[in-house]
Structure formats: structure tokens, C-alpha cells
Design a protein around this motif. Structure first.
Motif, PDB file in Angstrom:
ATOM      1  N   UNK A 202      72.298  78.756  59.379  1.00 48.08           N
ATOM      2  CA  UNK A 202      72.423  79.337  58.043  1.00 48.08           C
ATOM      3  C   UNK A 202      72.653  78.302  56.950  1.00 48.08           C
ATOM      4  N   UNK A 203      72.701  77.029  57.305  1.00 50.05           N
ATOM      5  CA  UNK A 203      72.912  76.016  56.275  1.00 50.05           C
ATOM      6  C   UNK A 203      73.647  74.807  56.794  1.00 50.05           C
ATOM      7  N   UNK A 204      74.531  74.275  55.969  1.00 50.45           N
ATOM      8  CA  UNK A 204      75.230  73.035  56.289  1.00 50.45           C
ATOM      9  C   UNK A 204      76.383  73.233  57.267  1.00 50.45           C
ATOM     10  N   UNK A 205      76.865  74.452  57.384  1.00 46.12           N
ATOM     11  CA  UNK A 205      78.075  74.697  58.166  1.00 46.12           C
ATOM     12  C   UNK A 205      77.816  75.575  59.385  1.00 46.12           C
ATOM     13  N   UNK A 206      78.527  75.259  60.435  1.00 48.72           N
ATOM     14  CA  UNK A 206      78.516  76.044  61.672  1.00 48.72           C
ATOM     15  C   UNK A 206      79.092  77.427  61.387  1.00 48.72           C
ATOM     16  N   UNK A 207      78.458  78.476  61.889  1.00 47.25           N
ATOM     17  CA  UNK A 207      78.871  79.832  61.518  1.00 47.25           C
ATOM     18  C   UNK A 207      78.676  80.807  62.670  1.00 47.25           C
ATOM     19  N   UNK A 208      79.058  82.053  62.406  1.00 48.48           N
ATOM     20  CA  UNK A 208      78.854  83.082  63.423  1.00 48.48           C
ATOM     21  C   UNK A 208      77.378  83.329  63.693  1.00 48.48           C
ATOM     22  N   UNK A 209      76.505  82.926  62.780  1.00 49.57           N
ATOM     23  CA  UNK A 209      75.069  83.040  63.057  1.00 49.57           C
ATOM     24  C   UNK A 209      74.687  82.120  64.205  1.00 49.57           C
ATOM     25  N   UNK A 210      75.206  80.888  64.200  1.00 48.07           N
ATOM     26  CA  UNK A 210      74.950  79.967  65.313  1.00 48.07           C
ATOM     27  C   UNK A 210      75.525  80.516  66.613  1.00 48.07           C
ATOM     28  N   UNK A 211      76.720  81.078  66.539  1.00 47.43           N
ATOM     29  CA  UNK A 211      77.366  81.602  67.743  1.00 47.43           C
ATOM     30  C   UNK A 211      76.611  82.784  68.324  1.00 47.43           C
ATOM     31  N   UNK A 212      75.961  83.553  67.470  1.00 42.35           N
ATOM     32  CA  UNK A 212      75.182  84.694  67.951  1.00 42.35           C
ATOM     33  C   UNK A 212      73.866  84.248  68.571  1.00 42.35           C
ATOM     34  N   UNK A 213      73.233  83.257  67.963  1.00 42.45           N
ATOM     35  CA  UNK A 213      71.892  82.851  68.387  1.00 42.45           C
ATOM     36  C   UNK A 213      71.931  81.892  69.577  1.00 42.45           C
ATOM     37  N   UNK A 214      72.933  81.029  69.626  1.00 38.54           N
ATOM     38  CA  UNK A 214      72.957  79.983  70.649  1.00 38.54           C
ATOM     39  C   UNK A 214      72.957  80.506  72.099  1.00 38.54           C
ATOM     40  N   UNK A 215      73.771  81.497  72.466  1.00 37.29           N
ATOM     41  CA  UNK A 215      73.745  81.923  73.869  1.00 37.29           C
ATOM     42  C   UNK A 215      72.379  82.440  74.321  1.00 37.29           C
ATOM     43  N   UNK A 216      71.614  83.020  73.404  1.00 37.15           N
ATOM     44  CA  UNK A 216      70.277  83.509  73.744  1.00 37.15           C
ATOM     45  C   UNK A 216      69.235  82.403  73.667  1.00 37.15           C
ATOM     46  N   UNK A 217      68.993  81.907  72.473  1.00 36.72           N
ATOM     47  CA  UNK A 217      67.879  80.986  72.270  1.00 36.72           C
ATOM     48  C   UNK A 217      68.248  79.557  72.662  1.00 36.72           C
ATOM     49  N   UNK A 218      69.504  79.180  72.461  1.00 37.45           N
ATOM     50  CA  UNK A 218      69.959  77.901  72.989  1.00 37.45           C
ATOM     51  C   UNK A 218      69.917  77.894  74.506  1.00 37.45           C
ATOM     52  N   UNK A 219      70.389  78.996  75.101  1.00 37.07           N
ATOM     53  CA  UNK A 219      70.336  79.101  76.557  1.00 37.07           C
ATOM     54  C   UNK A 219      68.916  78.998  77.092  1.00 37.07           C
ATOM     55  N   UNK A 220      67.975  79.589  76.365  1.00 37.02           N
ATOM     56  CA  UNK A 220      66.578  79.551  76.799  1.00 37.02           C
ATOM     57  C   UNK A 220      66.036  78.127  76.776  1.00 37.02           C
ATOM     58  N   UNK A 221      66.233  77.408  75.664  1.00 39.19           N
ATOM     59  CA  UNK A 221      65.655  76.063  75.578  1.00 39.19           C
ATOM     60  C   UNK A 221      66.427  75.051  76.416  1.00 39.19           C
ATOM     61  N   UNK A 222      67.669  75.373  76.794  1.00 36.87           N
ATOM     62  CA  UNK A 222      68.427  74.504  77.688  1.00 36.87           C
ATOM     63  C   UNK A 222      68.155  74.807  79.156  1.00 36.87           C
ATOM     64  N   UNK A 223      67.256  75.744  79.423  1.00 34.40           N
ATOM     65  CA  UNK A 223      66.847  76.040  80.794  1.00 34.40           C
ATOM     66  C   UNK A 223      67.771  76.944  81.556  1.00 34.40           C
ATOM     67  N   UNK A 224      68.578  77.739  80.858  1.00 32.02           N
ATOM     68  CA  UNK A 224      69.568  78.589  81.522  1.00 32.02           C
ATOM     69  C   UNK A 224      69.198  80.057  81.545  1.00 32.02           C
ATOM     70  N   UNK A 225      68.064  80.412  80.957  1.00 30.63           N
ATOM     71  CA  UNK A 225      67.733  81.816  80.804  1.00 30.63           C
ATOM     72  C   UNK A 225      66.364  82.098  81.408  1.00 30.63           C
ATOM     73  N   UNK A 226      66.348  82.964  82.421  1.00 30.08           N
ATOM     74  CA  UNK A 226      65.120  83.484  83.028  1.00 30.08           C
ATOM     75  C   UNK A 226      64.285  82.423  83.742  1.00 30.08           C
ATOM     76  N   UNK A 227      64.808  81.196  83.908  1.00 27.22           N
ATOM     77  CA  UNK A 227      64.028  80.103  84.525  1.00 27.22           C
ATOM     78  C   UNK A 227      62.655  79.989  83.853  1.00 27.22           C
ATOM     79  N   UNK A 228      62.661  80.080  82.535  1.00 25.43           N
ATOM     80  CA  UNK A 228      61.412  80.190  81.785  1.00 25.43           C
ATOM     81  C   UNK A 228      61.157  79.030  80.841  1.00 25.43           C
ATOM     82  N   UNK A 229      61.959  77.962  80.916  1.00 29.00           N
ATOM     83  CA  UNK A 229      61.800  76.862  79.966  1.00 29.00           C
ATOM     84  C   UNK A 229      60.413  76.229  80.069  1.00 29.00           C
TER      85      UNK A 229
END
Length: 291
Positions: A202-229
Motif C-alpha cells: 500500500x505504499x512506504x509502510x508495512x501494513x495490514x494489507x501486506x499481512x493479508x496478502x503475504x500468507x497467500x501470494x507470498x506463500x505461493x511464490x516462496x513455494x509453500x502453497x499447492x506445490x505450484x511455484x
């Protein structure tokens, strides 16, 4: 298209057989409780009932971030809800969340205890309660909420769409996998382009938007979700990967990911959390396992 059969829907759908797939035993077309079971209550004001799915991790990440900032009122008990066993259909849990989905939070510090359900609602509730990770007003607040609700609207296509048909459905069919792979990659591209312009969602600062998105999309690109990276070529989204790795290294993220986790590497599992020392002890086990 590789589908070998064509389904003709009846005029009126009826529930005649389990839906199939990994979660068939807990899927049903009605709401409400199936059995009587009270929720346990621990010593802290905040009582969390959850599992370390991406939606569950959002809240434990937020709570650990608040504790890292010194908010002692954010101390919490995290109770395990085994969704595969149907714990979410117990009468106590349905009282906390009539939608029977994790996570659910009950705040006992208010004059009448307050139930909070839906992960975005919990993040907003905690952000406003403690005055952190959500600007109080202005364009920055609006942009944070834009992305928070983007996640709530988008992730069902990633989880219930792509994740279901790619990883969990009892049979693999090309049409739904192609359909939701296309949408998953479009969403990854949205995030990657946003992160090319700023350090956080959402901008310059870490926020609840990052916390909401990271477990899903961060997990996906880090290879932790669905073995689909590899399947989704996540390496193409370099800004998104760098952002995911940055959050992954935060001490609160390391701690939050462990809570209510009963799958994966045993050294990273902590079924319940009732004190900070519970995580500290598990981190020591993880450290020893890595040496």
C-alpha cells in the motif's frame, strides 16, 4: 480440452453425494453446528481459534507484530481448530463465527466480550484497537483498505479456484486448471507491478494489507502453497518474490507462521500458543534441527 465427459446440470440441484476431493467430509450445503462443544478460554484477553492456513497466519502474524512493538494487550491464546475433523462446526465455534470458518477471535477485554470473524475484519479490529499498521485517515488509509479488500476478493480464485482444481480435486481437468491458472498469474502480475513502484503493497509502510496478502501470494511464490511455484513460473515476478522474502525474514513472521501449525516440518509446528515462551521453545527446537 482434455475433459472426457460433459455434465448436464439438473433443473434443481440436490445434495446426493459428497463433493469429492480432500475436503469432501466437511463440505455441506447448510450452516450451523453439528455438535455441542464449548470453546476453551485461556488467561489472555484475546482468544484466537484457528489453524495455520493462509487465513489463519494473517492474524497470528499481526498479533506477533503487535507484541514486537510492545503492546502487552495483544497477548493471546491460540487454540487449534482442526477443520479436517469438523471442529469448526462445534456449537462454541459457531457462536464465535456463524460461517464456521477459521480464524475467529474473541476479545474478553471489552465490557461485553466481542467476537470478530473474517480475517480482514480481525486485522482491522486489531489495527484500530492498538493504533498500528493502518493509517488513521487520508489517502494512505484508503489505499491500505483498497489492497486489504483486493485480497479478500481475489484469494478465493487462488484458493478455491486454482488451488482446488490443481491440488485437491479428485480428478484433473484442463479447463478449470487453465481458467484459474490464468487468473492466478494475472493476480501475481498485479502485485508484481504494484511492488515495482513501492516497498510495500500500500505504499512506504508495512501494513495490514501486506499481512493479508503475504500468507497467500507470498506463500505461493516462496513455494509453500499447492506445490505450484514451478507450474506458475513464479520466478517471473521478481518484485513480488523480493517482497515475500523481505516479510518472511521478519521475526514476527517467523513466529506467526508457527502458531496453530500441525503440518509440514515438525520443527516449525506449534499446535497451540498460550505464552511467548511457547514459540521461543519451538524456535530453539527448530534451531537445533537446522544445526
Amino acid at each position: 480440452m482434455s475433459d472426457t465427459t460433459t455434465y448436464t446440470p439438473p433443473k434443481v440441484w440436490t445434495w446426493e453425494q459428497p463433493s469429492g476431493g480432500q475436503f469432501a467430509s466437511i463440505n455441506r450445503p447448510i450452516s450451523g453446528s453439528t455438535h455441542e462443544k464449548d470453546l476453551p478460554v485461556g488467561k489472555h484477553p484475546l482468544q484466537l481459534y484457528s489453524l495455520a492456513t493462509p487465513n489463519g497466519v494473517k492474524v497470528t502474524l499481526m498479533l506477533e507484530e503487535l507484541l514486537a512493538l510492545g503492546h502487552k494487550g495483544a497477548e493471546y491464546d491460540a487454540w487449534l481448530i482442526k477443520i479436517g475433523d469438523g471442529d469448526q462446526f462445534g456449537s462454541g465455534f459457531v457462536g464465535a463465527n456463524p460461517n464456521s470458518k477459521i480464524p475467529a477471535l474473541v476479545d474478553h477485554s471489552t465490557p461485553a466480550k466481542t467476537r470478530v470473524f473474517e480475517s480482514a475484519s480481525i486485522l482491522m479490529y486489531l489495527a484500530e484497537k492498538f493504533g498500528e499498521f493502518l493509517p488513521a485517515d487520508g489517502p494512505e488509509r484508503t489505499e491500505t483498505l483498497n489492497w486489504l479488500f483486493w485480497q479478500m476478493g481475489s484469494a478465493p480464485y487462488l484458493g478455491g479456484g486454482f488451488g482446488h482444481f490443481y491440488a485437491y480435486a479428485p480428478e484433473k481437468f484442463q479447463y478449470p486448471i487453465d481458467r484459474f491458472s490464468m487468473e492466478a498469474k494475472r493476480q501475481l502480475d498485479v502485485l508484481d507491478k504494484a511492488l515495482a513502484e513501492r516497498p510495500f503493497i500500500a505504499g512506504e509502510n508495512y501494513s495490514i494489507a501486506d499481512m493479508a496478502i503475504w500468507p497467500w501470494y507470498g506463500g505461493l511464490v516462496l513455494g509453500r502453497l499447492y506445490s505450484a511455484a514451478e507450474f506458475l513460473s513464479v520466478h517471473e515476478y521478481k518484485n513480488l518474490v523480493a517482497w515475500a522474502e523481505k516479510i518472511d525474514a521478519r521475526p514476527a513472521a517467523i513466529r506467526g507462521r508457527m502458531v496453530n501449525r500441525v503440518f509440514g516440518d515438525e520443527s516449525g509446528q506449534l499446535a497451540e500458543r498460550h505464552d511467548a515462551s511457547d514459540i521461543d521453545a519451538q524456535l530453539e527446537i527448530a534451531k537445533a534441527a537446522a544445526e
